[in-house]
Design a protein around this motif. Structure first.
Motif, PDB file in Angstrom:
ATOM      1  N   LEU A   4      -1.380  -2.961   4.028  1.00 57.94           N
ATOM      2  CA  LEU A   4      -1.767  -3.448   2.705  1.00 57.94           C
ATOM      3  C   LEU A   4      -3.238  -3.202   2.421  1.00 57.94           C
ATOM      4  O   LEU A   4      -3.626  -2.884   1.301  1.00 57.94           O
ATOM      5  CB  LEU A   4      -1.471  -4.957   2.596  1.00 57.94           C
ATOM      6  CG  LEU A   4       0.000  -5.335   2.440  1.00 57.94           C
ATOM      7  CD1 LEU A   4       0.174  -6.832   2.631  1.00 57.94           C
ATOM      8  CD2 LEU A   4       0.527  -4.921   1.075  1.00 57.94           C
ATOM      9  N   LEU A   5      -4.063  -3.358   3.419  1.00 61.81           N
ATOM     10  CA  LEU A   5      -5.495  -3.160   3.234  1.00 61.81           C
ATOM     11  C   LEU A   5      -5.924  -1.709   3.397  1.00 61.81           C
ATOM     12  O   LEU A   5      -7.074  -1.364   3.154  1.00 61.81           O
ATOM     13  CB  LEU A   5      -6.284  -3.997   4.250  1.00 61.81           C
ATOM     14  CG  LEU A   5      -6.254  -5.509   4.081  1.00 61.81           C
ATOM     15  CD1 LEU A   5      -7.105  -6.152   5.154  1.00 61.81           C
ATOM     16  CD2 LEU A   5      -6.741  -5.909   2.707  1.00 61.81           C
ATOM     17  N   ALA A   6      -5.012  -0.856   3.822  1.00 58.84           N
ATOM     18  CA  ALA A   6      -5.355   0.538   4.133  1.00 58.84           C
ATOM     19  C   ALA A   6      -6.535   0.568   5.098  1.00 58.84           C
ATOM     20  O   ALA A   6      -7.498   1.304   4.922  1.00 58.84           O
ATOM     21  CB  ALA A   6      -5.683   1.321   2.864  1.00 58.84           C
ATOM     22  N   THR A  34     -13.457  -1.223   7.127  1.00 56.15           N
ATOM     23  CA  THR A  34     -12.097  -1.182   6.583  1.00 56.15           C
ATOM     24  C   THR A  34     -12.134  -0.725   5.135  1.00 56.15           C
ATOM     25  O   THR A  34     -13.167  -0.786   4.462  1.00 56.15           O
ATOM     26  CB  THR A  34     -11.403  -2.555   6.676  1.00 56.15           C
ATOM     27  OG1 THR A  34     -12.078  -3.494   5.844  1.00 56.15           O
ATOM     28  CG2 THR A  34     -11.384  -3.066   8.105  1.00 56.15           C
ATOM     29  N   ASN A  35     -11.004  -0.264   4.641  1.00 60.77           N
ATOM     30  CA  ASN A  35     -10.922   0.260   3.273  1.00 60.77           C
ATOM     31  C   ASN A  35     -10.565  -0.831   2.276  1.00 60.77           C
ATOM     32  O   ASN A  35      -9.780  -1.738   2.572  1.00 60.77           O
ATOM     33  CB  ASN A  35      -9.879   1.366   3.184  1.00 60.77           C
ATOM     34  CG  ASN A  35     -10.335   2.645   3.863  1.00 60.77           C
ATOM     35  OD1 ASN A  35     -11.509   2.796   4.204  1.00 60.77           O
ATOM     36  ND2 ASN A  35      -9.414   3.560   4.084  1.00 60.77           N
ATOM     37  N   GLU A  36     -11.109  -0.706   1.089  1.00 62.80           N
ATOM     38  CA  GLU A  36     -10.740  -1.604  -0.007  1.00 62.80           C
ATOM     39  C   GLU A  36      -9.278  -1.366  -0.382  1.00 62.80           C
ATOM     40  O   GLU A  36      -8.780  -0.242  -0.311  1.00 62.80           O
ATOM     41  CB  GLU A  36     -11.627  -1.358  -1.231  1.00 62.80           C
ATOM     42  CG  GLU A  36     -13.103  -1.678  -1.019  1.00 62.80           C
ATOM     43  CD  GLU A  36     -13.411  -3.166  -1.092  1.00 62.80           C
ATOM     44  OE1 GLU A  36     -12.472  -3.980  -1.042  1.00 62.80           O
ATOM     45  OE2 GLU A  36     -14.606  -3.510  -1.201  1.00 62.80           O
ATOM     46  N   ASP A  37      -8.622  -2.415  -0.803  1.00 57.57           N
ATOM     47  CA  ASP A  37      -7.229  -2.294  -1.233  1.00 57.57           C
ATOM     48  C   ASP A  37      -7.170  -2.081  -2.744  1.00 57.57           C
ATOM     49  O   ASP A  37      -7.856  -2.767  -3.498  1.00 57.57           O
ATOM     50  CB  ASP A  37      -6.448  -3.570  -0.878  1.00 57.57           C
ATOM     51  CG  ASP A  37      -4.995  -3.471  -1.292  1.00 57.57           C
ATOM     52  OD1 ASP A  37      -4.230  -2.802  -0.584  1.00 57.57           O
ATOM     53  OD2 ASP A  37      -4.635  -4.033  -2.345  1.00 57.57           O
ATOM     54  N   LYS A  96      -3.364   0.956  -7.740  1.00 63.49           N
ATOM     55  CA  LYS A  96      -2.262   0.017  -7.995  1.00 63.49           C
ATOM     56  C   LYS A  96      -2.574  -0.822  -9.227  1.00 63.49           C
ATOM     57  O   LYS A  96      -3.702  -0.857  -9.668  1.00 63.49           O
ATOM     58  CB  LYS A  96      -2.014  -0.890  -6.800  1.00 63.49           C
ATOM     59  CG  LYS A  96      -3.195  -1.764  -6.384  1.00 63.49           C
ATOM     60  CD  LYS A  96      -2.807  -2.902  -5.453  1.00 63.49           C
ATOM     61  CE  LYS A  96      -2.069  -2.450  -4.228  1.00 63.49           C
ATOM     62  NZ  LYS A  96      -1.836  -3.545  -3.278  1.00 63.49           N
ATOM     63  N   MET A 142      -2.875 -10.687  -2.303  1.00 59.23           N
ATOM     64  CA  MET A 142      -2.665  -9.251  -2.481  1.00 59.23           C
ATOM     65  C   MET A 142      -2.058  -8.937  -3.846  1.00 59.23           C
ATOM     66  O   MET A 142      -2.347  -7.901  -4.446  1.00 59.23           O
ATOM     67  CB  MET A 142      -1.772  -8.701  -1.367  1.00 59.23           C
ATOM     68  CG  MET A 142      -2.310  -8.921   0.049  1.00 59.23           C
ATOM     69  SD  MET A 142      -3.991  -8.317   0.333  1.00 59.23           S
ATOM     70  CE  MET A 142      -3.730  -6.553   0.203  1.00 59.23           C
TER      71      MET A 142
END
Length: 363
Positions: A15-17, A171-174, A363, A132
């Protein structure tokens, strides 16, 4: 328990990639590229539309404030500007604030060095889909989440916590492509900070984010020293302090260390931001930049009975293509800001880019 947590970690990472595992090359402006932004004169602006009313107003304000012959001249010692962070020059929408997303990571992603208690895991699992999907938390869930923002790190030294923040920044932004959390700065707003600093303004950050989180996010990227960052204070304790009051406790450097207590942070929002200005800056700002009701205190205070010309600016997250904007919410905030006399900044209409041209909504 192990299998359940492992499955949850897998789902959350998807979900967070998250890039901690899968890596990948970011196509946003890197931290080094953000740090290299330098605006010394109006012609140096690259990330604002040419007809931007915000850029024009800031430039005119600065030219007047720095011209000794102008009736709106401001002595350099009194050229103070304050900026909120989240939502003002750093992302807060993917899908929520940095600290809240880091808590979910802490509770749900497998970590050989940390075992959260069952109640924490159950709570994180409960709120994760709401966060999310942006369906909103109940007041009680918000309260519990707020408490966990520090409770989840109880016993960590400040250095250990900062290292954890730095790791999560990778970490990547969602919901936004090609964007790491440590790179999610609004490039046009970083230009404004640079322009003000290079025009003799002293720039402060006045954030509701935790102080050590804010410092690590800005370190080596935004040219603002730690002593010019006001934020929500963490509560610390000593491993030997027990029930002693901090003011009464003798700290023995050979026997103890400073750790996060786990008690809730002292939140720096709304009117508390005025108190932060009084306690840390000691001068009324002439410019204030925010984006939410949490910033209302410093926006209003800057305009109240100021001995110098002053302006407050309010960033609207109204871009639904390059950001996770909410047009209906932005319209309501704009109407309120207009009534209060705050200058609104439209991300959609005034920013040439937000994070870099290769960052788009997914998204």
């Amino acid at each position: 328990m192990y299998n359940s947590k492992k499955l949850c970690a897998s789902i959350f990472s998807g979900l967070l990639a998250a890039s901690l595992i899968c890596g990948g090359v970011s196509q946003a402006a890197t931290r080094a590229e953000v740090a290299a932004i330098k605006v010394e004169k109006p012609a140096d602006f690259k990330y604002w539309q040419g007809n931007s009313p915000t850029k024009q107003k800031v430039v005119q304000f600065v030219e007047n404030a720095t011209n000794p012959l102008s009736k709106n001249f401001i002595p350099q010692a009194d050229r103070v500007a304050v900026f909120d962070m989240d939502g003002t020059f750093y992302c807060e929408t993917a899908p929520l604030y940095f600290q809240e997303m880091m808590f979910l990571h802490r509770a749900l992603v497998e970590d050989a060095n940390y075992q959260p208690d069952k109640k924490m895991v159950a709570f994180a699992k409960k709120i994760q889909p709401k966060i999310m999907n942006k369906t909103g938390l109940t007041p009680e869930e918000n309260k519990t989440l707020f408490n966990y923002l520090t409770k989840a790190y109880a016993g960590m030294t400040p250095e250990e916590y900062r290292a954890y923040v730095r790791k999560f920044m990778e970490t990547n932004e969602d919901g936004l492509s090609n964007l790491k959390r440590g790179e999610a700065f609004y490039l046009p707003m970083v230009e404004i900070i640079s322009y003000l600093k290079n025009s003799g303004f002293v720039v402060y950050v006045n954030s509701a984010c935790g102080i050590d989180t804010t410092r690590e996010l800005l370190k080596d990227v935004i040219p603002i020293s730690f002593d010019r960052i006001a934020a929500s204070d963490f509560r610390y304790t000593s491993t030997k302090m027990g029930t002693d009051k901090a003011a009464d406790h003798f700290y023995d450097r050979y026997q103890e260390k400073i750790v996060i207590s786990g008690e809730p942070i002292n939140e720096n929002g709304k009117t508390a931001k005025i108190f932060a200005i009084l306690n840390q800056i000691g001068k009324k700002p002439v410019l204030a930049f925010g984006n939410s009701m949490g910033d209302s205190g410093m926006l209003e205070y800057t305009l109240q009975d100021n001995q110098y010309p002053s302006e407050s600016f309010f960033v609207l997250c109204d871009d639904t293509q390059r950001e996770l904007g909410n047009k209906e919410k932005a319209d309501k905030l704009k109407a309120f800001a207009d009534k209060r006399g705050w200058n609104t900044i439209s991300m959609r209409d005034e920013f040439k880019t937000i994070y870099g041209d290769n960052v788009v909504r997914t998204k």
